[in-house]
Scaffold this active site. Structure first.
Site, short mmCIF file in Angstrom:
data_model
loop_
_atom_site.label_atom_id
_atom_site.label_comp_id
_atom_site.label_asym_id
_atom_site.label_seq_id
_atom_site.Cartn_x
_atom_site.Cartn_y
_atom_site.Cartn_z
N GLU A 170 -2.92 -7.60 5.42
CA GLU A 170 -1.48 -8.42 4.91
C GLU A 170 -1.94 -9.84 4.82
OE1 GLU A 170 2.06 -7.49 7.25
OE2 GLU A 170 2.15 -5.29 7.19
N ASN A 212 -6.61 -3.95 5.61
CA ASN A 212 -5.45 -3.37 5.81
C ASN A 212 -3.93 -3.79 4.85
OD1 ASN A 212 -3.92 -0.87 6.62
ND2 ASN A 212 -3.14 -2.45 8.14
N HIS A 249 4.21 2.93 3.76
CA HIS A 249 5.63 2.63 4.02
C HIS A 249 5.96 2.36 2.47
CE1 HIS A 249 4.63 1.18 8.49
NE2 HIS A 249 4.29 0.38 7.56
N GLU A 278 -0.72 3.74 7.84
CA GLU A 278 1.05 3.37 8.57
C GLU A 278 1.68 4.47 7.92
OE1 GLU A 278 1.88 -0.44 9.19
OE2 GLU A 278 -0.04 -0.63 9.06
N ASP A 280 4.65 6.31 6.41
CA ASP A 280 6.34 6.30 6.49
C ASP A 280 7.05 7.05 5.35
OD1 ASP A 280 6.21 3.98 6.16
OD2 ASP A 280 7.37 3.41 8.53
#
Ligand code: G3I
Length: 455
Positions: A170, A212, A249, A278, A280
């Site tokens: 990030e 990432n 996400h 990750e 979701d």
């Protein structure tokens, strides 16, 4: 599997080496058993086995504190063949006091996974968030040294046990700036990311090293393009980067978009692996989960998908019920969709890793140079990318061959002549690389750069 061998390639001796050999043998046995022995999970019936059939992994974030929950571990052990410690490898967990390392919770997860033949993603070595307080208050060269020491120590400790590291997490801003995030790490100098990658490579040469991030899923977004440009720069200069993680996400504010596959394939065309790290999705819509998995399967260098938790109640966004299992551990419709997608996987269609390059155009007045490269190609259309050098304010004229039509552009302001076949692209502050999509309409001739003018 497309994963690299987990072990360090250098010969080892002593008890640590014997432990590694035993663990590797156990992992191999477990993997072999899962694939061939009757009575164990077979391809087509669990996420991990189905993904493995396609040469991929299907992973989940795991919290050490939940490993004592039988419902949780039953699903984990049955369905997944990769794990990512959700918080246990972060800086505040592994180096709570400077120079004092704490690996207990992370090792619990690593041992649980590897003893069952699951691979491990390491998350994360350098991040502006979840820093211990001693690091938060540091700056300058002291922080740079502390960060590099942290990367070296943690990657060395787990050397040979982690298939892929999120070396840096990030580091870019949201929004339209395309800038680096302003953090204490960034303020140590713009080269902090590549320094972290070099330290990680030296410490764990057998692991894949990933950058990432989140909100890098939409190909048209400035943040996506900024990360893309960094990775391309790293590849061109030999900075040791092997993969890019897309956190993915997805929610109502940051939804899945259909150009996600373009994003994955475009990064893959730079010569890196891509991983969904990750995942979701708010409300867990089955169709969206299915699309994400299909997009990964369509890109040969997409190694696998990790969901960020097992049951909705395990999620950092539990109220959005974004996962594949409900809070009781029952499979949701999204689970069935993912399994179906894994079992009906499409044929990979990556573009060539090194796209052909047209010779640079000769600038009319020595002002600037524009180089066109082929990029992603689909059944009906293809992308091209133009790199401008010699000017920051530029105008580039590109022609496509009728009946081709340009359907989409990025990182520039386009206008067209009356035929619609000649595009004049002007810089708009998004850097010196622009791109466009051409609908082939049956003609696959490469577009031609006609001129580049500094303005
Ligand atoms: O364990 C302590 C507990 O003892 C304490 O009582 C409680 C009080 O706040 O905090 C607990 O720790 C929390 C930890 O999760 C474990 O549940 C932290 O406060 C909380 O900040 C932490 O949140 C994590 C978050 O990263 C921190 O940034 C989430 O679990 C984790 O899912 C999330 O993961 C991140 C990825 O690393 C990077 N990408 C985004 C993703 C979602 O934010």
């Amino acid at each position: 599997m497309t994963e690299r061998c987990q072990g360090d390639t250098r010969p080892r001796t002593g008890p640590r080496a014997r432990t590694a050999i035993v663990l590797a043998a156990a992992a191999l046995l477990a993997a072999t058993s899962a694939a061939f022995l009757p009575g164990t999970a077979s391809a087509g019936t669990t996420l991990g086995a189905s993904a493995a059939e396609k040469g991929r992994y299907f992973g989940t974030a795991v919290a050490a504190s939940r490993l004592s929950d039988g419902n949780y571990t039953t699903i984990l052990n049955r369905e997944f063949n990769s794990v990512t410690p959700e918080n246990e490898m972060k800086i505040d967990a592994t180096e709570p006091q400077q120079g004092r390392f704490s690996y207990g919770a992370a090792e619990q997860i690593v041992n649980h996974a590897r003893s069952r033949g699951m691979s491990v993603r390491g998350h994360t070595l350098a991040w502006h968030s979840q820093q211990p307080s001693w690091m938060e208050s540091m700056s300058g060269s002291a922080l740079r040294s502390a960060m590099l020491n942290h990367v070296t120590q943690v990657a060395t400790h787990f050397r040979g046990q982690v298939v892929a590291w999120d070396v840096v997490n990030e580091a870019f801003e949201d929004g339209t700036s395309g800038a680096r995030r302003n953090s204490n790490l960034q303020r140590t100098g713009n080269d902090w990311i590549e320094a972290a990658f070099r330290a990680a490579r030296a410490a764990d040469p057998g692991a894949k090293l990933c950058y990432n991030d989140y909100n890098t899923d939409n190909w048209t977004h400035a943040k996506t393009q900024a990360v893309y440009n960094m990775v391309r720069d790293f590849k061109s200069r030999g900075v040791p980067i092997d993969c890019v993680g897309f956190q993915s996400h997805f929610n109502n504010d940051s939804p899945y978009v259909s150009n996600y596959r373009t994003t994955l394939s475009s990064f893959a065309a730079l010569g890196v692996d891509v991983q969904v790290t990750e995942l979701d999705i708010q409300g867990a819509p089955a169709a969206t989960y299915r699309s994400v998995v299909e997009d990964c399967l369509a890109v040969a260098r997409c190694n696998g998908v990790t969901v960020w938790g097992i049951r909705d109640s395990d999620s950092w966004r539990a109220s959005q019920t974004p996962l594949l299992f409900n809070s009781s551990g029952q499979k949701k419709a999204a689970y069935d969709a993912v399994l179906a997608a894994l079992n009906n996987g499409t044929t990979p269609t990556d573009p060539p890793t090194t796209p052909p390059t047209t010779p640079p155009t000769t600038p009319p007045s020595g002002s600037c140079t524009a180089t066109l490269q082929d990029s992603t190609r689909w059944g009906d259309r293809f992308n091209s990318q133009v790199t401008v050098s010699g000017a920051s304010n530029w105008t580039v004229v590109v022609a496509v061959t009728p009946p081709q039509k340009v359907s989409n552009t990025w990182n520039g302001s386009p206008t067209w002549d009356s035929s619609g076949n000649v595009m004049t692209m002007r810089s708009n502050g998004s850097g010196n690389v622009f791109g466009f999509t051409t609908m082939a309409n049956g003609t696959w001739t490469r577009p031609v750069v006609r001129s580049c003018t500094a303005s």
